[in-house]
Scaffold this motif. Structure first.
Motif, mmCIF file in Angstrom:
data_model
loop_
_atom_site.group_PDB
_atom_site.id
_atom_site.type_symbol
_atom_site.label_atom_id
_atom_site.label_comp_id
_atom_site.label_asym_id
_atom_site.label_seq_id
_atom_site.Cartn_x
_atom_site.Cartn_y
_atom_site.Cartn_z
ATOM 1 N N PRO A 183 0.806 -1.228 0.000
ATOM 2 C CA PRO A 183 0.000 0.000 0.000
ATOM 3 C C PRO A 183 0.837 1.275 0.000
ATOM 4 C CG PRO A 183 -0.983 -1.612 1.467
ATOM 5 C CD PRO A 183 0.330 -2.197 1.014
ATOM 6 N N ASP A 184 2.034 1.222 0.581
ATOM 7 C CA ASP A 184 2.887 2.413 0.601
ATOM 8 C C ASP A 184 3.491 2.740 -0.759
ATOM 9 O OD1 ASP A 184 2.327 2.679 3.257
ATOM 10 O OD2 ASP A 184 4.305 2.104 3.995
ATOM 11 N N ARG A 187 3.211 6.164 -2.577
ATOM 12 C CA ARG A 187 4.080 7.300 -2.303
ATOM 13 C C ARG A 187 4.801 7.791 -3.559
ATOM 14 N NH1 ARG A 187 6.457 8.356 2.675
ATOM 15 N NH2 ARG A 187 6.035 6.188 3.295
ATOM 16 N N HIS A 200 -13.082 -0.975 3.039
ATOM 17 C CA HIS A 200 -12.442 0.082 3.817
ATOM 18 C C HIS A 200 -11.242 0.619 3.034
ATOM 19 C CE1 HIS A 200 -14.968 -1.146 7.163
ATOM 20 N NE2 HIS A 200 -14.578 -2.397 6.964
ATOM 21 N N PRO A 201 -10.772 1.830 3.351
ATOM 22 C CA PRO A 201 -9.673 2.435 2.590
ATOM 23 C C PRO A 201 -8.448 1.524 2.460
ATOM 24 C CG PRO A 201 -10.656 4.061 4.039
ATOM 25 C CD PRO A 201 -11.307 2.749 4.383
ATOM 26 N N PHE A 203 -5.212 2.508 1.482
ATOM 27 C CA PHE A 203 -3.879 3.068 1.682
ATOM 28 C C PHE A 203 -3.978 4.370 2.457
ATOM 29 C CE2 PHE A 203 -5.587 4.259 -2.451
ATOM 30 C CZ PHE A 203 -5.497 5.650 -2.433
ATOM 31 N N ASP A 204 -2.830 4.890 2.835
ATOM 32 C CA ASP A 204 -2.737 6.150 3.564
ATOM 33 C C ASP A 204 -2.817 7.303 2.562
ATOM 34 O OD1 ASP A 204 -2.060 8.386 5.036
ATOM 35 O OD2 ASP A 204 -0.238 7.534 5.895
ATOM 36 N N GLY A 205 -3.891 8.060 2.629
ATOM 37 C CA GLY A 205 -4.105 9.141 1.669
ATOM 38 C C GLY A 205 -3.083 10.246 1.745
ATOM 39 N N ALA A 206 -2.417 10.401 2.881
ATOM 40 C CA ALA A 206 -1.406 11.451 3.032
ATOM 41 C C ALA A 206 -0.158 11.169 2.206
ATOM 42 C CB ALA A 206 -1.030 11.603 4.502
ATOM 43 N N LEU A 207 0.019 9.909 1.798
ATOM 44 C CA LEU A 207 1.208 9.539 1.025
ATOM 45 C C LEU A 207 1.090 9.881 -0.459
ATOM 46 C CD1 LEU A 207 1.995 5.970 2.479
ATOM 47 C CD2 LEU A 207 3.028 8.160 3.123
ATOM 48 N N PRO A 228 -9.243 6.735 0.967
ATOM 49 C CA PRO A 228 -9.226 7.342 2.303
ATOM 50 C C PRO A 228 -9.681 8.796 2.269
ATOM 51 C CG PRO A 228 -7.011 7.280 1.403
ATOM 52 C CD PRO A 228 -7.885 6.592 0.394
ATOM 53 N N ALA A 230 -8.403 11.202 3.770
ATOM 54 C CA ALA A 230 -7.249 12.099 3.720
ATOM 55 C C ALA A 230 -6.882 12.466 2.290
ATOM 56 C CB ALA A 230 -6.052 11.454 4.414
#
Length: 307
Positions: A183-184, A187, A200-201, A203-207, A228, A230
């Protein structure tokens, strides 16, 4: 006795119409005046083991309806999760003129619609495409995206590592660098595709980089999402049709309920394709697709004309 309708098989569909030409057909029709907001509503009926989808629509030349099923348990017994058949009719007489493999049509049209939007939203240079999912839609989206961009590498992210590795090998065999990611991996991605059954989401949306385009096609349920908040909260949000998105797209409905963004900021893809609304290059771009009936007819008609 009425003659049997011509049957256009999955093999015939992909032989007659490339992903690139399907993408161009979607863009052409939108620029020529097709307005998704006028499309008929899709019928979604809950069944004991899945859903039945009824998707009718019309154009000046054709009328069509797709009858499709979504059976979440099918992959475990060796069958496709999405199956269906498409009936194409002549608009002048409403006479049936062809039957098409609905599963193959969906595998072609969904990525074509995504790529029609991504062609305007994605950066010109795509060093990395990250694809969440390992099924037919994941493969179809890779093919559609490589028809609009020269892609440096594809990273496949999926719960089933063996299936992810198999898809990566298939992509490698087609001449494109690919591997299994995490998932990262978002980036470093300029283009992200979510084609999963996740609720559910992913990955991390901030990345997610500012200069990027994310596409989500996996869900048409209001309580389910792949994206996400984010990411959604800082992105330019493009949809097939605003009313459909606000009824079916959990990727957007959930963040709205959270107060992350206002529904009035949603942009119809027709406005992007026609240039009525400019692409905002100062933030990430997101295209959320729920699937609409007009899309099937555009692609089915193009396949039929190629016969």
């Amino acid at each position: 006795m009425t003659a049997a309708l011509p049957w256009i098989s999955a093999q015939d569909i992909f032989a007659r119409l490339s992903f690139r030409n399907a993408v161009r057909a979607v863009q052409r029709e939108l620029r020529a005046g097709l307005d998704p907001a006028t499309d008929f509503d899709r019928g979604i009926l809950d069944l004991a083991r899945g859903q039945l989808l009824l998707m009718p629509t019309e154009s000046p030349e054709f009328v069509g309806v797709k009858v499709a099923t979504v059976a979440p348990g099918n992959p475990a017994v060796g069958k496709e999760r999405i199956q269906g058949v498409y009936l194409l009719m002549d608009a002048a007489t409403l006479s049936p003129i062809a039957l098409l493999d609905g599963t193959a049509l969906t595998t072609l049209r969904t990525p074509a619609v995504s790529a029609a939007a991504a062609d305007l939203l994605a950066p010109a240079q795509v060093d990395q495409l990250v694809v969440f999912g390992s099924g037919p839609q994941a493969w179809g989206h890779i093919e559609a995206m490589r028809s609009i961009r020269a892609i440096g590498r594809v990273s496949i992210v999926a719960r089933d590592q063996a299936r992810a590795a198999a898809l990566a090998l298939r992509v490698q065999d087609s001449g494109l660098a690919a591997g299994v990611g995490t998932p990262d991996s978002v980036r470093d991605a300029q283009l992200i595709v979510c084609a999963t059954t996740a609720r559910h989401p992913l990955f991390d949306g901030a990345l997610v980089p500012v200069d990027s385009c994310s596409v989500a096609v996996g869900s048409h349920e209001p309580g389910v999402r792949e994206l996400p908040s984010a990411l959604v909260g800082r992105a330019q949000l493009v949809v097939e049709d605003t009313s459909v998105a606000l009824r079916e797209a959990g990727d957007l409905i959930i963040p709205i309920d959270e107060g992350v963004f206002d529904a009035g900021s949603l942009v119809p893809m027709r406005a992007i394709v026609t240039g009525a609304v400019p692409v905002d290059l100062d933030r990430p771009r997101v295209f959320k697709s729920s699937g609409m009936s007009w899309e099937d007819l555009v692609v089915a008609a193009e396949v039929y004309r190629a016969s």
